[in-house]
Design an enzyme around this catalytic site. Structure first.
Site, short mmCIF file in Angstrom:
data_model
loop_
_atom_site.label_atom_id
_atom_site.label_comp_id
_atom_site.label_asym_id
_atom_site.label_seq_id
_atom_site.Cartn_x
_atom_site.Cartn_y
_atom_site.Cartn_z
CB ALA A 113 33.95 39.06 52.24
N PRO A 114 37.11 40.38 51.98
CG PRO A 114 39.59 40.12 52.51
CD PRO A 114 38.81 39.83 51.39
CG ASP A 135 31.68 38.02 49.84
OD1 ASP A 135 32.42 38.48 49.83
OD2 ASP A 135 31.56 36.95 50.59
CB CYS A 230 42.42 40.69 40.23
SG CYS A 230 41.27 39.18 41.63
C1 LIG Z 1 37.00 39.62 44.64
S1 LIG Z 1 36.69 39.00 45.94
C2 LIG Z 1 36.35 40.00 46.04
C3 LIG Z 1 37.37 41.34 47.19
C4 LIG Z 1 36.74 42.60 48.20
N1 LIG Z 1 35.90 43.71 47.33
C5 LIG Z 1 38.07 43.56 48.84
O1 LIG Z 1 38.07 44.72 48.21
O2 LIG Z 1 38.14 43.64 49.86
C6 LIG Z 1 34.98 38.44 45.38
C7 LIG Z 1 33.72 38.11 46.62
O3 LIG Z 1 33.24 37.73 46.14
C8 LIG Z 1 32.56 36.93 47.11
N2 LIG Z 1 30.89 35.70 45.75
C9 LIG Z 1 31.35 35.23 45.55
N3 LIG Z 1 30.26 34.20 44.76
C10 LIG Z 1 28.83 35.40 44.92
C11 LIG Z 1 27.36 35.85 44.46
N4 LIG Z 1 26.82 35.18 44.38
N5 LIG Z 1 27.42 36.96 45.44
C12 LIG Z 1 28.08 37.67 46.62
N6 LIG Z 1 29.22 37.83 46.49
C13 LIG Z 1 29.74 36.39 46.63
C14 LIG Z 1 33.51 35.99 46.89
O4 LIG Z 1 33.28 35.27 48.48
C15 LIG Z 1 34.82 36.78 47.45
O5 LIG Z 1 34.15 37.62 48.76
#
Ligand SMILES: C[S@@+](CC[C@H](N)C(=O)[O-])C[C@H]1O[C@@H](n2cnc3c(N)ncnc32)[C@H](O)[C@@H]1O
Length: 303
Positions: A113-114, A135, A230
């Site tokens: 997400a998103p 997510d 990032c």
């Molecule tokens: C860097 S963001 C992802 C951005 C997404 N890949 C994009 O390009 O739009 C990291 C994501 O990891 C999710 N997250 C956090 N802990 C997690 C877990 N234990 N398992 C899966 N997702 C997780 C967060 O909710 C967040 O949406």
């Protein structure tokens, strides 16, 4: 918002890793906006003609363009609602260029997400094959679902769970775009300067190790995994890759052949020596290409 003061601990740490003044200058500068054309909905020439914007090619992504003029409210254009493009930072396009999913592949996007990268995966796969986009955050999940629908990605199942509970699959390709401390994106979220602390870096590194381990266990032999963040924190970047290489002898880091300026991977940090395999990780500082900072690694599972 007034830019918060950098903590002394942060300055010391980053001065050991790079030229801190350059890092600070580029981190606080507003970058040129960029977008990715969604070829599931529109061809690049048709998009260019319709939008009538000054666009400059992102060198590492055929569908990526910098918007070379001041534009406001691009997300309110009808073409955005129609899913013709995704407003996406140029360095955030790299992980999927490196993963390079193909039509027919079985792909996991573990922290999706998103959805900037899931929609990029969908476009590369031309809606053929399967994507599982997972997510753990309910609110972000609704943005993911909305973006997938808007962009016309139809070969996808979304799941809401902690990544570490995914079990029993053999994916061709996996993206772990991990939750991280975000020190590569300070221009967008200067609050990070205030909230950053070494304890949360350590906590996030624990989650990232769980996610990469689970991802690797769900990868088929011969399959490929991309790990990206990032953040520029070695513990969350090379430290996580080093953990994987130390624990799985069938994990190998592949060289990333992509046209951009990069910096050397960190091979040791503090008292920690990393597995020599981390030398092929891609570390991008904001001052390297005038983009957000990013860390990307491609891992292959031996046959
Ligand atoms: C860097 S963001 C992802 C951005 C997404 N890949 C994009 O390009 O739009 C990291 C994501 O990891 C999710 N997250 C956090 N802990 C997690 C877990 N234990 N398992 C899966 N997702 C997780 C967060 O909710 C967040 O949406």
């Amino acid at each position: 918002m007034k830019t918060p003061e950098f903590k002394q601990k942060f300055i010391d740490r980053y001065s050991d890793l790079t030229d801190f003044e350059e890092f600070k200058k580029y981190s606080l500068k507003m970058q040129t906006k960029s977008l990715r054309v969604n070829t599931l909905k529109v061809s690049i020439p048709e998009f260019k003609e319709r939008m009538n914007l000054k666009l400059k090619q992102v060198p590492w992504c055929k569908e990526g363009f910098f918007i070379d003029e001041e534009v406001f409210g691009i997300g309110n254009r009808p073409e955005h609602g129609l899913g013709y493009f995704y407003v996406q930072e140029a360095s955030s396009m790299i992980p999927i260029e490196v993963l390079n999913p193909k039509p027919g592949d079985f792909v996991l996007d573990m922290a999706a997400a998103p959805g900037s990268k899931t929609t990029q995966i969908g476009a590369k796969m031309k809606n053929e094959g399967y994507i599982i986009a997972n997510d753990t955050d309910y609110t972000r999940m609704s943005s993911l679902n909305a973006n997938l629908q808007r962009c016309g990605v139809r070969n996808v199942i979304t799941t809401l769970m902690q990544g570490r509970f995914i079990r029993g699959f053999e994916f061709d390709k996996i993206l772990v775009d991990a939750p991280c401390s975000g020190t590569g994106t300070l221009s967008k979220s200067p609050r990070t300067i205030k909230t950053w602390n070494p304890f949360s870096v350590r906590r996030l590194a624990g989650i990232q190790r769980q996610l990469i381990k689970t991802a690797f266990e769900n990868l088929k032999a011969g399959g490929e995994l991309v790990y990206s963040t990032c953040t520029l924190e070695p513990e969350e970047d090379e430290g996580v890759i080093s953990y994987l290489l130390d624990n799985f002898s069938d994990a190998k880091v592949s060289k990333i052949d992509i046209d951009l300026k990069r910096s050397s991977a960190v091979t040791s940090f503090g008292k920690k020596e990393y597995n020599p395999g981390v030398k092929n990780c891609l570390r991008i500082w904001p001052q390297d290409n005038g983009t957000d900072g990013f860390f990307i690694t491609k891992i292959k599972k031996d046959l």
